[in-house]
Design a protein around this motif. Structure first.
Motif, PDB file in Angstrom:
ATOM      1  N   MET A 308      69.674  64.807   9.681  1.00  0.00           N
ATOM      2  CA  MET A 308      70.517  64.996   8.498  1.00  0.00           C
ATOM      3  C   MET A 308      71.009  66.431   8.312  1.00  0.00           C
ATOM      4  SD  MET A 308      70.620  66.147   5.141  1.00  0.00           S
ATOM      5  CE  MET A 308      68.934  66.221   4.559  1.00  0.00           C
ATOM      6  N   PRO A 309      70.135  67.461   8.374  1.00  0.00           N
ATOM      7  CA  PRO A 309      70.640  68.822   8.178  1.00  0.00           C
ATOM      8  C   PRO A 309      71.710  69.215   9.192  1.00  0.00           C
ATOM      9  CG  PRO A 309      68.259  68.775   7.958  1.00  0.00           C
ATOM     10  CD  PRO A 309      68.658  67.437   8.480  1.00  0.00           C
ATOM     11  N   GLU A 310      71.510  68.809  10.453  1.00  0.00           N
ATOM     12  CA  GLU A 310      72.489  69.187  11.477  1.00  0.00           C
ATOM     13  C   GLU A 310      73.756  68.339  11.407  1.00  0.00           C
ATOM     14  OE1 GLU A 310      72.204  71.894  13.057  1.00  0.00           O
ATOM     15  OE2 GLU A 310      70.119  72.287  12.509  1.00  0.00           O
ATOM     16  N   ILE A 311      73.661  67.133  10.871  1.00  0.00           N
ATOM     17  CA  ILE A 311      74.872  66.334  10.647  1.00  0.00           C
ATOM     18  C   ILE A 311      75.741  67.010   9.582  1.00  0.00           C
ATOM     19  CG2 ILE A 311      75.728  64.152   9.677  1.00  0.00           C
ATOM     20  CD1 ILE A 311      73.382  62.775  11.116  1.00  0.00           C
ATOM     21  N   VAL A 312      75.097  67.541   8.544  1.00  0.00           N
ATOM     22  CA  VAL A 312      75.840  68.296   7.530  1.00  0.00           C
ATOM     23  C   VAL A 312      76.480  69.522   8.169  1.00  0.00           C
ATOM     24  CG1 VAL A 312      75.655  69.612   5.383  1.00  0.00           C
ATOM     25  CG2 VAL A 312      74.376  67.479   5.642  1.00  0.00           C
ATOM     26  N   ALA A 313      75.701  70.265   8.968  1.00  0.00           N
ATOM     27  CA  ALA A 313      76.254  71.443   9.644  1.00  0.00           C
ATOM     28  C   ALA A 313      77.412  71.052  10.557  1.00  0.00           C
ATOM     29  CB  ALA A 313      75.156  72.137  10.445  1.00  0.00           C
ATOM     30  N   LYS A 314      77.264  69.953  11.294  1.00  0.00           N
ATOM     31  CA  LYS A 314      78.308  69.494  12.209  1.00  0.00           C
ATOM     32  C   LYS A 314      79.623  69.246  11.474  1.00  0.00           C
ATOM     33  CE  LYS A 314      79.238  65.692  15.466  1.00  0.00           C
ATOM     34  NZ  LYS A 314      80.392  65.077  14.774  1.00  0.00           N
ATOM     35  N   SER A 315      79.544  68.720  10.242  1.00  0.00           N
ATOM     36  CA  SER A 315      80.765  68.446   9.482  1.00  0.00           C
ATOM     37  C   SER A 315      81.449  69.724   9.005  1.00  0.00           C
ATOM     38  CB  SER A 315      80.437  67.552   8.279  1.00  0.00           C
ATOM     39  OG  SER A 315      79.685  68.271   7.309  1.00  0.00           O
ATOM     40  N   ILE A 316      80.693  70.819   8.956  1.00  0.00           N
ATOM     41  CA  ILE A 316      81.238  72.097   8.479  1.00  0.00           C
ATOM     42  C   ILE A 316      81.763  72.954   9.629  1.00  0.00           C
ATOM     43  CG2 ILE A 316      80.567  74.284   7.365  1.00  0.00           C
ATOM     44  CD1 ILE A 316      78.536  72.631   5.738  1.00  0.00           C
ATOM     45  N   LEU A 317      81.169  72.816  10.810  1.00  0.00           N
ATOM     46  CA  LEU A 317      81.513  73.695  11.930  1.00  0.00           C
ATOM     47  C   LEU A 317      82.992  73.676  12.320  1.00  0.00           C
ATOM     48  CD1 LEU A 317      78.364  73.340  14.223  1.00  0.00           C
ATOM     49  CD2 LEU A 317      78.957  75.182  12.658  1.00  0.00           C
ATOM     50  N   PRO A 318      83.707  72.533  12.238  1.00  0.00           N
ATOM     51  CA  PRO A 318      85.147  72.595  12.546  1.00  0.00           C
ATOM     52  C   PRO A 318      85.917  73.542  11.631  1.00  0.00           C
ATOM     53  CG  PRO A 318      84.381  70.327  12.638  1.00  0.00           C
ATOM     54  CD  PRO A 318      83.243  71.141  12.082  1.00  0.00           C
ATOM     55  N   GLN A 319      85.521  73.646  10.356  1.00  0.00           N
ATOM     56  CA  GLN A 319      86.164  74.595   9.446  1.00  0.00           C
ATOM     57  C   GLN A 319      85.916  76.032   9.910  1.00  0.00           C
ATOM     58  OE1 GLN A 319      85.160  73.813   5.250  1.00  0.00           O
ATOM     59  NE2 GLN A 319      84.332  71.835   5.905  1.00  0.00           N
ATOM     60  N   ILE A 320      84.687  76.303  10.315  1.00  0.00           N
ATOM     61  CA  ILE A 320      84.360  77.644  10.802  1.00  0.00           C
ATOM     62  C   ILE A 320      85.147  77.943  12.074  1.00  0.00           C
ATOM     63  CG2 ILE A 320      82.508  79.134  11.645  1.00  0.00           C
ATOM     64  CD1 ILE A 320      80.566  77.492   9.964  1.00  0.00           C
TER      65      ILE A 320
END
Length: 364
Positions: A308-320
């Motif tokens: 779960m924590p890395e799925i949240v991070a994965k959804s944010i990384l394209p913005q970064i």
């Protein structure tokens, strides 16, 4: 008491040193192999993450070798890791595997549970022996971390492929056998010399790629399909975001004393994520931003499927990736992941990074 533990990178060197110093009989699980993964997959819940399944496989194999107790870390926050030990013990009991689970919970100012676990392990050790054991293990871990970082630099530039990996195996073996802090210093010096003796291609151009993600998948080569070695053979210097000694110092010691300082992580992640999401999700975001601003060529984000924590991070990384102008490749791993598929994706990612690098310096 015959004590075992789960594998995670070179943590086995440290845990074996600690447990034997405490007077425990150590039963180390076999190195993680396909049988380990198959056992865990067979008996763990289908949607459990890969580290959970590998741990189950480790414990079943160790029980077959005579282990009757397991040392397992606890956890806090939204990450399911905090429930690993309890669920794993129930699964093992249902299988008729009789293993006592000794859970070392992170104290956060509440030392009772941690001390109860430690008392189970230190009944045969004097206070002086405990101190010396921990000091020796910490010296080994610090040396392994420092030499691992050096090996990542060398592997990307080695003239003969595989020479760094051979040297690293000798380094780990020497530090594992060291029985005193002076012996650790000697082994570390010899390891440093081994790495410096490796012939490098001085003219070889290399890429720098940050490696971020969940702790276990970043540190355990058998689970991440030896991603550091694979990238190194492609001429990529891996900048690993997690090393064990600073992680232990921050999460166990400083956190317990209320001295932990995550200000930098929160500041870097703030435009994209402004709160703790469990596990290493926040750090995956902040480290990606940090690598982008440091001029690193790209970032590989690895995590277990369903984390779960890395799925949240994965959804944010394209913005970064878009705002900070850094390519990011996410690899979600499970028991079906195979080296061939990972290599294909890494090669394509590295081709992209080389194109960008050549465009920046004006080469065709």
């Amino acid at each position: 008491m015959n004590v075992t533990f789960p594998h995670m990178g070179y943590l086995n060197v440290v845990l074996r040193s600690i447990l034997s110093g405490f007077g425990c009989d150590v039963v180390e699980p076999p190195p993680i192999n396909q049988e380990t993964i198959n056992l865990g997959t067979r008996y763990a819940p289908e949607f459990a993450c890969l580290p959970f399944k590998v741990n189950i496989g480790n414990f079943i194999q160790a029980a077959g070798l005579g282990a009757d107790a397991v040392v397992m870390a606890g956890g806090i926050g939204p990450c399911r890791f905090g429930y690993y030990a309890q669920v794993q013990q129930q699964i093992l009991a249902d299988l008729g595997v009789d293993l006592k689970m000794i859970v070392l919970e992170p104290p956060q100012g509440q030392w009772k549970q941690l001390m109860q676990g430690l008392r189970c392990l230190t009944t045969k050790a004097s206070p002086l022996a405990i101190y010396r054991t921990i000091a020796l293990a910490w010296a080994k871990l610090g040396s392994l971390d420092a030499l691992a970082a050096q090996a990542l630099f060398v592997r990307a530039r080695e003239s003969e492929r595989g020479s760094t990996t051979r040297a690293w195996n000798k380094i780990v073996d020497a530090l594992d056998r060291a029985s005193s802090i002076s012996a650790v210093r000697t082994a570390a010096g010899q390891g440093n010399a081994l790495l410096r003796q490796i012939r490098l291609e001085a003219s070889r151009q290399t890429l720098k790629v940050g490696l971020v993600g969940e702790l276990y998948t970043v540190l355990e080569p058998a689970v991440n399909l030896e991603i550091e070695r694979l990238l190194g053979t492609m001429g990529v210097e891996v900048i690993r975001s997690i090393y064990l000694s600073p992680w232990i110092l921050t999460n166990l010691v400083l956190h317990a004393l209320h001295l932990r300082d995550d200000k930098e992580h929160y500041q870097l992640a703030a435009p994209y994520l402004n709160h703790f999401i469990g596990g290493h999700g926040l750090e995956s975001v902040s480290n990606t931003v940090r690598y982008a601003r440091a001029g690193v060529d790209g970032v590989v984000h690895i995590a277990p499927l369903t984390c779960m924590p890395e799925i949240v991070a994965k959804s944010i990384l394209p913005q970064i990736s878009a705002r900070e102008n850094i390519p990011v490749l996410t690899l979600m791993l499970d028991e079906h992941s195979a080296e061939t598929g990972i290599v294909t994706r890494l090669e394509a990612f590295c081709d992209l990074l080389w194109q960008r690098k050549r465009a920046r310096v004006g080469n065709p």
